[in-house]
Structure formats: structure tokens, C-alpha cells
Design a protein around this motif. Structure first.
Motif, PDB file in Angstrom:
ATOM      1  N   ALA A   6      -5.709  10.685   8.242  1.00  0.00           N
ATOM      2  CA  ALA A   6      -4.528  10.950   9.070  1.00  0.00           C
ATOM      3  C   ALA A   6      -3.472   9.877   8.858  1.00  0.00           C
ATOM      4  O   ALA A   6      -2.269  10.178   8.741  1.00  0.00           O
ATOM      5  N   LEU A   7      -3.878   8.612   8.776  1.00  0.00           N
ATOM      6  CA  LEU A   7      -2.925   7.530   8.548  1.00  0.00           C
ATOM      7  C   LEU A   7      -2.344   7.594   7.146  1.00  0.00           C
ATOM      8  O   LEU A   7      -1.172   7.264   6.923  1.00  0.00           O
ATOM      9  N   THR A   8      -3.158   8.046   6.198  1.00  0.00           N
ATOM     10  CA  THR A   8      -2.636   8.197   4.833  1.00  0.00           C
ATOM     11  C   THR A   8      -1.553   9.265   4.802  1.00  0.00           C
ATOM     12  O   THR A   8      -0.542   9.137   4.098  1.00  0.00           O
ATOM     13  N   ALA A   9      -1.750  10.318   5.595  1.00  0.00           N
ATOM     14  CA  ALA A   9      -0.725  11.363   5.680  1.00  0.00           C
ATOM     15  C   ALA A   9       0.557  10.815   6.299  1.00  0.00           C
ATOM     16  O   ALA A   9       1.669  11.122   5.851  1.00  0.00           O
ATOM     17  N   THR A  60      -2.240   2.510   4.799  1.00  0.00           N
ATOM     18  CA  THR A  60      -3.421   2.957   4.046  1.00  0.00           C
ATOM     19  C   THR A  60      -4.481   1.870   3.930  1.00  0.00           C
ATOM     20  O   THR A  60      -5.593   2.138   3.470  1.00  0.00           O
ATOM     21  N   GLY A  61      -4.115   0.631   4.310  1.00  0.00           N
ATOM     22  CA  GLY A  61      -5.057  -0.468   4.224  1.00  0.00           C
ATOM     23  C   GLY A  61      -5.170  -1.062   2.841  1.00  0.00           C
ATOM     24  O   GLY A  61      -6.031  -1.920   2.597  1.00  0.00           O
ATOM     25  N   GLU A  62      -4.340  -0.602   1.887  1.00  0.00           N
ATOM     26  CA  GLU A  62      -4.391  -1.137   0.531  1.00  0.00           C
ATOM     27  C   GLU A  62      -3.609  -2.438   0.444  1.00  0.00           C
ATOM     28  O   GLU A  62      -2.808  -2.763   1.322  1.00  0.00           O
ATOM     29  N   ARG A  63      -3.814  -3.167  -0.684  1.00  0.00           N
ATOM     30  CA  ARG A  63      -3.078  -4.405  -0.914  1.00  0.00           C
ATOM     31  C   ARG A  63      -1.762  -4.075  -1.597  1.00  0.00           C
ATOM     32  O   ARG A  63      -1.619  -3.081  -2.297  1.00  0.00           O
ATOM     33  N   PHE A  64      -0.772  -4.960  -1.390  1.00  0.00           N
ATOM     34  CA  PHE A  64       0.551  -4.742  -1.963  1.00  0.00           C
ATOM     35  C   PHE A  64       0.531  -5.024  -3.467  1.00  0.00           C
ATOM     36  O   PHE A  64      -0.155  -5.936  -3.936  1.00  0.00           O
TER      37      PHE A  64
END
Length: 410
Positions: A6-9, A60-64
């Protein structure tokens, strides 16, 4: 709790709207001053798009993939703007992003709450970086300005005439208008204060300077216990001497010596005011004139004598040379002049019998060949005492006790 999907959306929708959000931010928050520069809106737009992209990645919790440091804080510091402007634009962009998410009906309440928390954390990090960038640049700039100001003040105090164009160029670097009158003021704290004590005294002194000169165009040099400032005089309200006199009415007056020179018509012509203020300060300290502003005009004769040793010694030798080995006679003469030639008052000042004063005055008259009842002779002896004090003060300087210029610029 919303799922990661849901957050990715939400992140995808936010990234897709990055151009719209950046345009809205530029429309609302680019100032008129910035928009006058054609590059400012485009640069602001590109920066906003980039930050919105970082917000999407944060969800998304990914790194920049690239550095999140913007570097605008350093630019704000270089432009002389307030620290608030280093982060205010970021908070404005955060509000635009927040309003966009809240207005999107396709995003659920829980997703919005989680997205806003992640975005707030990102913007806190960005603001921290910008404040650090501002602080570092501001500190380096302040240090550089301080060195330029110190060099300029040191050259003015040194004495040799400075080319006006050179002074004016240095003043423009410091954002000072050199084509206005400046007056030097100096202060010395005795006994020598601790760094903490001097920090408090210095802060009080600078507060007074700030009230007199809200444009902050003064040149200031200080070391522990000693300060010299070259202050613009064409300001509304009380003059700097009056403000300093008021400051000395409280507890500072018990430990602070303060002096002032005569104004110079411009910054390039104000070196003499610096030298006058330091000379007047030396004389005020030698006389023990704490708690008052010693003006150069009030001690102008002493200043002249202090800077012409040959004249001072000739005056001493020809007027009171026979008294220099008899300190009690010098003290009596000094008290007699200070008491307006009143015998009884002089005796009270010296705590001796009036007959003792009369006997000493006869001795002084015999040794100097002067009539102790004539105003002209007393005035001549008074000048000789000033010369004697000037020589003694210079001897103190040679022994390193009151060399103010060396303490300030050594």
C-alpha cells in the motif's frame, strides 16, 4: 497498519505527481526577489522534484541513490540571510506535499498517516543537514570577516596613512559604508577577568554598540579584558559616549575603564580616533578613572605629552626636576592643585596638619622658584605634573604593564 504494498502504491502516486507538486511549490513560495533571477524558479523547481522523489523512496523503505544534501543552507549564509531561511523553504515544501497527500481521495487514512510520518522524518533529516551547512559556512564566513576587519583596524591604528580606495574596498567586503564619520571607543577590564567574566562584559558592551548601530557597521577587535571598536556616529538617538556612560552606572563601573577618540570624517580618516581612544584609555587607567568615559579632548594635553617624550622630560627638568626625588612634595603639590589651592582642604586630603602643608609649600616654592599663590605659576606646575605622569605611564608600558596596542594586535 498499512502494508508495504500500500505504501509503495502511495509512493508511486507521489512520484507521478512530482512535477505538479513542484510547480505548485514554485507558484506559492518563490519570493519576488528570487523570481527576479530567471534561474531561481527553475532551480527551485528541479530541487523540489528531486526532494519529492526522495519522499517517494522513503515510503518504500529503500536507500537513496544519490545524496540528499541540498546545500542551500550554505548559500543562505553566504547571502547574509537569517538561519530561518535555510529551512523555511523546506518546511514550505513539506506542507505542499502534505496537502497533496491529504487531498488525494484514493489514499486511505492509515496510508496517509504512515506516509506523513515517513516524510516528516525525511524533512527533519534534510533540515538538520541544511542547518549544519548554514552553521559551517556562517562560521567560516564570520572568521574570514573577522580577519579582514582585524587587518583593517590594525592598519588604521598603526598610523601611516592608508589609501582611501584600499580602505573602501575592504569596507565593501565587510558590507560597511566607508563614507560616514566613525568614532573609536576602547574599554579595559581591571583586574584581568576570567574568560567567562570577559564574555559577559563583552556581551554587555556589544549590546550597547548594537543599540547605537543597528546596521552592525562597527569594526571591533578584542582580547581578554581589552576591546577597541570603531563605530559609525551618524545614527539617530543617543550617541555612543552617552550610552556607554549609562552602561557604567551599574556594577560594570567598578572594574571597567572606557575611553573615546574624536570622530573621523570617514573610515579612511578614522585611524587617529583609534590612537586617541587608546591613549586616552592609558591615561584613564593610570589615573584610576574607572566607571567613566575618558574623552580624548578631556586629556588632550596628557596625550600630547605622552607621545612626545623629549618635551615631557624638558618640562619636568625645568619645572619640577628638584621635586622628583621628594615624593611627599610631589603629592602635596598634586593635592594642593586638586583642592583649588585651599590650604585646609589640602591638609584634609593629605590627612596632615595645615601647618605641615604650609611648610611643604614653602619648600616647593624654594626648590622650583615659583610663587605658590600665583595662578600662572600653579598652572605651569600643573602641566609639569601631567608631563611627569606621562613619562611614568610610558615607563609602565616599556615594562609591559599597559601596552594596549601590543595586547590587542600582538
Amino acid at each position: 497498519m498499512p502494508t508495504s504494498a500500500a505504501l509503495t502504491a502511495v509512493a508511486s502516486r507521489l512520484k507521478a505527481a512530482s512535477t505538479h507538486i513542484a510547480n505548485e511549490f514554485v507558484r506559492q513560495y518563490v519570493s519576488a526577489a528570487d523570481s527576479a533571477d530567471r534561474q531561481a524558479p527553475m532551480e527551485t523547481f528541479e530541487t523540489a522534484v528531486r526532494i519529492v522523489g526522495h519522499c517517494a523512496v522513503a515510503l518504500t523503505g529503500e536507500r537513496f541513490d544519490d545524496d540528499v544534501h541540498i546545500g542551500r543552507g550554505a548559500r543562505v549564509a553566504l547571502q547574509g540571510k537569517s538561519v530561518a531561511e535555510a529551512v523555511e523553504w523546506l518546511r514550505s515544501l513539506e506542507r505542499v506535499i502534505t496537502d497533496h497527500l491529504l487531498a488525494d481521495p484514493s489514499i486511505g487514512r492509515d496510508e496517509v498517516r504512515s506516509a506523513l510520518a515517513a516524510i516528516a522524518e525525511l524533512f527533519d533529516e534534510l533540515c538538520t543537514h541544511e542547518l549544519e551547512s548554514f552553521s559551517t559556512t556562517y562560521g567560516e564566513l564570520s572568521s574570514w570577516h573577522s580577519r579582514v576587519g582585524t587587518d583593517l583596524l590594525s592598519c588604521l591604528v598603526a598610523g601611516p596613512p592608508m589609501d582611501a580606495s584600499t580602505v573602501n574596498n575592504h569596507a565593501r567586503v565587510l558590507n560597511i559604508n566607508p563614507h560616514q564619520p566613525f568614532r573609536a571607543v576602547a574599554a579595559c577590564h581591571e583586574p584581568l577577568p576570567s574568560p567567562q567574566q570577559w564574555a559577559r562584559v563583552r556581551r554587555r558592551f556589544l549590546e550597547v554598540l548594537g543599540r547605537h548601530d543597528p546596521r552592525r557597521e562597527a569594526l571591533i577587535r578584542d582580547r581578554n579584558g581589552l576591546l577597541l571598536a570603531l563605530v559609525p556616529t551618524n545614527r539617530e538617538g543617543p550617541g555612543i559616549v552617552e550610552l556607554l556612560t549609562r552602561m557604567l552606572e551599574d556594577d560594570l563601573g567598578r572594574s571597567l575603564f572606557v575611553s573615546s577618540g574624536e570622530p573621523g570624517e570617514s573610515l579612511a580618516a578614522s585611524g587617529h580616533s583609534c590612537r586617541q581612544a587608546l591613549s586616552a584609555l592609558e591615561i584613564g587607567m593610570y589615573r584610576g578613572q574607572r566607571g567613566q568615559v575618558t574623552k580624548c579632548t578631556d586629556v588632550i594635553l596628557e596625550v600630547l605629552l605622552a607621545h612626545n617624550r623629549w618635551v615631557s622630560r624638558r618640562i619636568i627638568d625645568t619645572r619640577i626636576g628638584a621635586l622628583t626625588e621628594k615624593p611627599h612634595l610631589l603629592d602635596t603639590l598634586r593635592a594642593y592643585i586638586a583642592c583649588d589651592m585651599a590650604l585646609q582642604r589640602t591638609a584634609e586630603e593629605l590627612v596632615v596638619h595645615p601647618n605641615t602643608v604650609a611648610y611643604r609649600l614653602r619648600q616647593i616654592a624654594t626648590l622650583t622658584g615659583r610663587d605658590m599663590r600665583r595662578i600662572a605659576d600653579i598652572g605651569d606646575l600643573g602641566v609639569a605634573l601631567m608631563a611627569y605622569d606621562a613619562v611614568e605611564m610610558r615607563r609602565d608600558q616599556e615594562e609591559g604593564r599597559t601596552d594596549l596596542r601590543a595586547r590587542l594586535f600582538g
